[in-house]
Scaffold this active site. Sequence first.
Site, PDB file in Angstrom:
ATOM      1  N   GLU A 199       0.836  -1.211   0.000  1.00 55.57           N
ATOM      2  CA  GLU A 199       0.000   0.000   0.000  1.00 55.57           C
ATOM      3  C   GLU A 199       0.865   1.253   0.000  1.00 55.57           C
ATOM      4  O   GLU A 199       0.375   2.355  -0.228  1.00 55.57           O
ATOM      5  CB  GLU A 199      -0.944  -0.005   1.210  1.00 55.57           C
ATOM      6  CG  GLU A 199      -0.297   0.057   2.585  1.00 55.57           C
ATOM      7  CD  GLU A 199       0.229  -1.296   3.100  1.00 55.57           C
ATOM      8  OE1 GLU A 199       0.395  -2.224   2.285  1.00 55.57           O
ATOM      9  OE2 GLU A 199       0.484  -1.400   4.318  1.00 55.57           O
ATOM     10  N   SER A 249       7.911  -8.819   5.820  1.00 52.59           N
ATOM     11  CA  SER A 249       8.497  -8.992   7.154  1.00 52.59           C
ATOM     12  C   SER A 249       8.098 -10.337   7.772  1.00 52.59           C
ATOM     13  O   SER A 249       7.126 -10.967   7.349  1.00 52.59           O
ATOM     14  CB  SER A 249       7.996  -7.872   8.060  1.00 52.59           C
ATOM     15  OG  SER A 249       6.603  -8.014   8.224  1.00 52.59           O
ATOM     16  N   CYS A 304      16.335  -6.980   1.249  1.00 46.71           N
ATOM     17  CA  CYS A 304      16.391  -8.171   2.110  1.00 46.71           C
ATOM     18  C   CYS A 304      17.748  -8.842   1.972  1.00 46.71           C
ATOM     19  O   CYS A 304      18.127  -9.644   2.806  1.00 46.71           O
ATOM     20  CB  CYS A 304      15.294  -9.145   1.744  1.00 46.71           C
ATOM     21  SG  CYS A 304      15.517  -9.833   0.117  1.00 46.71           S
TER      22      CYS A 304
HETATM   23  P1  NAD Z   1       5.590  -5.840   5.512  1.00 45.98           P
HETATM   24  O1  NAD Z   1       5.525  -7.226   6.073  1.00 45.98           O
HETATM   25  O2  NAD Z   1       5.307  -4.709   6.396  1.00 45.98           O
HETATM   26  O3  NAD Z   1       4.566  -5.735   4.285  1.00 45.98           O
HETATM   27  C1  NAD Z   1       4.507  -6.718   3.278  1.00 45.98           C
HETATM   28  C2  NAD Z   1       3.057  -6.927   2.868  1.00 45.98           C
HETATM   29  O4  NAD Z   1       2.333  -7.498   3.968  1.00 45.98           O
HETATM   30  C3  NAD Z   1       2.352  -5.637   2.490  1.00 45.98           C
HETATM   31  O5  NAD Z   1       1.582  -5.876   1.332  1.00 45.98           O
HETATM   32  C4  NAD Z   1       1.501  -5.316   3.709  1.00 45.98           C
HETATM   33  O6  NAD Z   1       0.277  -4.697   3.368  1.00 45.98           O
HETATM   34  C5  NAD Z   1       1.251  -6.661   4.363  1.00 45.98           C
HETATM   35  N1  NAD Z   1       1.288  -6.604   5.831  1.00 45.98           N
HETATM   36  C6  NAD Z   1       2.057  -5.803   6.609  1.00 45.98           C
HETATM   37  N2  NAD Z   1       1.886  -6.081   7.907  1.00 45.98           N
HETATM   38  C7  NAD Z   1       0.990  -7.066   7.974  1.00 45.98           C
HETATM   39  C8  NAD Z   1       0.417  -7.807   9.045  1.00 45.98           C
HETATM   40  N3  NAD Z   1       0.736  -7.556  10.317  1.00 45.98           N
HETATM   41  N4  NAD Z   1      -0.462  -8.777   8.747  1.00 45.98           N
HETATM   42  C9  NAD Z   1      -0.778  -9.040   7.476  1.00 45.98           C
HETATM   43  N5  NAD Z   1      -0.259  -8.380   6.417  1.00 45.98           N
HETATM   44  C10 NAD Z   1       0.609  -7.409   6.652  1.00 45.98           C
HETATM   45  O7  NAD Z   1       7.013  -5.708   4.823  1.00 45.98           O
HETATM   46  P2  NAD Z   1       7.653  -4.390   4.194  1.00 45.98           P
HETATM   47  O8  NAD Z   1       7.999  -3.463   5.296  1.00 45.98           O
HETATM   48  O9  NAD Z   1       6.819  -3.918   3.079  1.00 45.98           O
HETATM   49  O10 NAD Z   1       8.995  -5.002   3.568  1.00 45.98           O
HETATM   50  C11 NAD Z   1      10.198  -5.106   4.285  1.00 45.98           C
HETATM   51  C12 NAD Z   1      10.435  -6.523   4.759  1.00 45.98           C
HETATM   52  O11 NAD Z   1      10.379  -7.418   3.667  1.00 45.98           O
HETATM   53  C13 NAD Z   1      11.826  -6.716   5.355  1.00 45.98           C
HETATM   54  O12 NAD Z   1      11.716  -7.525   6.495  1.00 45.98           O
HETATM   55  C14 NAD Z   1      12.592  -7.450   4.260  1.00 45.98           C
HETATM   56  O13 NAD Z   1      13.659  -8.244   4.697  1.00 45.98           O
HETATM   57  C15 NAD Z   1      11.502  -8.290   3.689  1.00 45.98           C
HETATM   58  N6  NAD Z   1      11.834  -8.698   2.344  1.00 45.98           N
HETATM   59  C16 NAD Z   1      12.177  -9.998   2.148  1.00 45.98           C
HETATM   60  C17 NAD Z   1      12.528 -10.425   0.895  1.00 45.98           C
HETATM   61  C18 NAD Z   1      12.919 -11.843   0.656  1.00 45.98           C
HETATM   62  O14 NAD Z   1      12.902 -12.261  -0.480  1.00 45.98           O
HETATM   63  N7  NAD Z   1      13.274 -12.594   1.692  1.00 45.98           N
HETATM   64  C19 NAD Z   1      12.522  -9.537  -0.179  1.00 45.98           C
HETATM   65  C20 NAD Z   1      12.149  -8.211   0.054  1.00 45.98           C
HETATM   66  C21 NAD Z   1      11.796  -7.809   1.322  1.00 45.98           C
END
Ligand code: NAD
Length: 519
Positions: A199, A249, A304
């Site tokens: 979002e 995350s 990541c």
């Molecule tokens: P985030 O988890 O906050 O958001 C990711 C998605 O999940 C979004 O679409 C969001 O709307 C949804 N979301 C967020 N919190 C939620 C919850 N509590 N319950 C359900 N859905 C939820 O992640 P971010 O801040 O957008 O991205 C950063 C994180 O992503 C870092 O931890 C990074 O390491 C990880 N990441 C991992 C990889 C990988 O391939 N391992 C790649 C890129 C990013």
Amino acid sequence: DQINHFHSRLLAQSHKRNNTNVVFSTTKLFIDGKFVESKSPEWLDIHNPATNEVIGRVPKATHEEMLAAVDSCSRAYHTWSETSILARQQIFLRYQQLIKDNIKELAKLITLEQGKTLADAEGDVFRGLQVVEHTCSITSLMLGETLPSITKDMDTYTFRMPIGVCAGIAPFNFPAMIPLWMFPMGMVCGNTYLLKPSERVPGCAMMLAKLLQDAGAPDGTLNIIHGQHDAVNFICDHPAIKAISFVGSNQAGEYIYERGSKNGKRVQSNMGAKNHGVVMPDANKENTLNQLVGAAFGAAGQRCMALSTAVLVGEARNWLPELVERAKGLRVNAGDQPGADVGPLISPQAKERVNSLIQSGVDEGAKVLLDGRNVKVKGYENGNFVGPTIVSNVTPDMKCYKEEIFGPVLVVLEADSLDDAIKIVNKNPYGNGTAIFTTNGAAARKYTHEVDVGQIGVNVPIPVPLPMFSFTGSRASFRGDTNFYGKQGIQFYTQIKTVTSQWKAEDASLKSPAVTMPT
Ligand code: NAD
């Protein structure tokens, strides 16, 4: 006109900066081939991280809109799954060209919404484009297996079949690459796809959807909804959705893995990381220091696979002052400014969190050798900037080591030997990526074999595999059993049908019923 709409968003930003009136653009839903305005009463602001100005709004899709999106996927599945594989391949051949033609526009949108530098944003698109290019070899990737004559007149063969409606939930840090890990792989296998972009950066996914439509993807094969928890719960619970790809995350990923799996869906969940760069004293110093600095601070550490932890082995600990000097040379600026190396963090909350993790290091006895907390960027005083920061004398029990910082912060540990370094890395719960810097082949081999991490670089700081391989993060960085893209991606998005057939001549017919188990 959706693309014009994005352009108007870019213009809207420059109007605002010249203090003229601005009309915020709204992010549409993409349902059944149409870009539609949500009727939701709930909207979220989208900010430019370099200024914190509001540049648009994104809806939290209503339940009816989400149902319409998944119903559209279900309807389209009947025809799309039966569309010839060559026709699907042609669409993705056109798609990869359209992405190439629009790479600069996509990158501008990424920089505007996410903050990373334009050059890095192009890299974001490019790494996703490579996955799309890979999908174009679907005619080989989806081949089944055959074994003739398993017994007299009998052959066995397998088909890879699509599984139905699949869904993707994406993070903010790679607005192009990660959605492109998801829907092209799912769709080329014959599935239809429901995407929920982050979002915070929805614009790029919308433009990617428009380009896919222009490439000829039929209505309903890709639908896009926006939102937060309700949208995620909807995806985890809706019975028509057979598989979920999540990247983000641990907090969200563990939850989605559990809720989706409980509902009988396939789930692949790529999550957080703490990636160690082990520096051996025999490493090529110049190359290693440059690689470390690039991989720790590039994208403001919001990758990541960022190399966020250095483990200096033996005499390599003496390289710290030079490491600091190189990091000092990086230019912190808005991502669209010439020469910018390090852009802003995604939000003021992210900046606050990163600053407090740096402070936790100080409080627990670490030393801040380079402090980016008070960086000022001229003309962008309200941006979420943190400059490159290096924290030394860190030990594994400190908070700044245990938590993923996701900012331009390199924490530095020391080890007396390669064995000690391996112990440190293996004790850390995350298993996303790691790198060793050495000129000693035996040390490199020992490291790659003994370290319990899914993706390893030898003198390669960010070893994200190309799409003919798979993204193989492990341990706390991954839940599920089939990884993203490559062969594993095809496996994730297909199910296998195994056919055993017997064609015998008339005169070889059974003479009586066979009641024993066939052997
Ligand atoms: P985030 O988890 O906050 O958001 C990711 C998605 O999940 C979004 O679409 C969001 O709307 C949804 N979301 C967020 N919190 C939620 C919850 N509590 N319950 C359900 N859905 C939820 O992640 P971010 O801040 O957008 O991205 C950063 C994180 O992503 C870092 O931890 C990074 O390491 C990880 N990441 C991992 C990889 C990988 O391939 N391992 C790649 C890129 C990013």
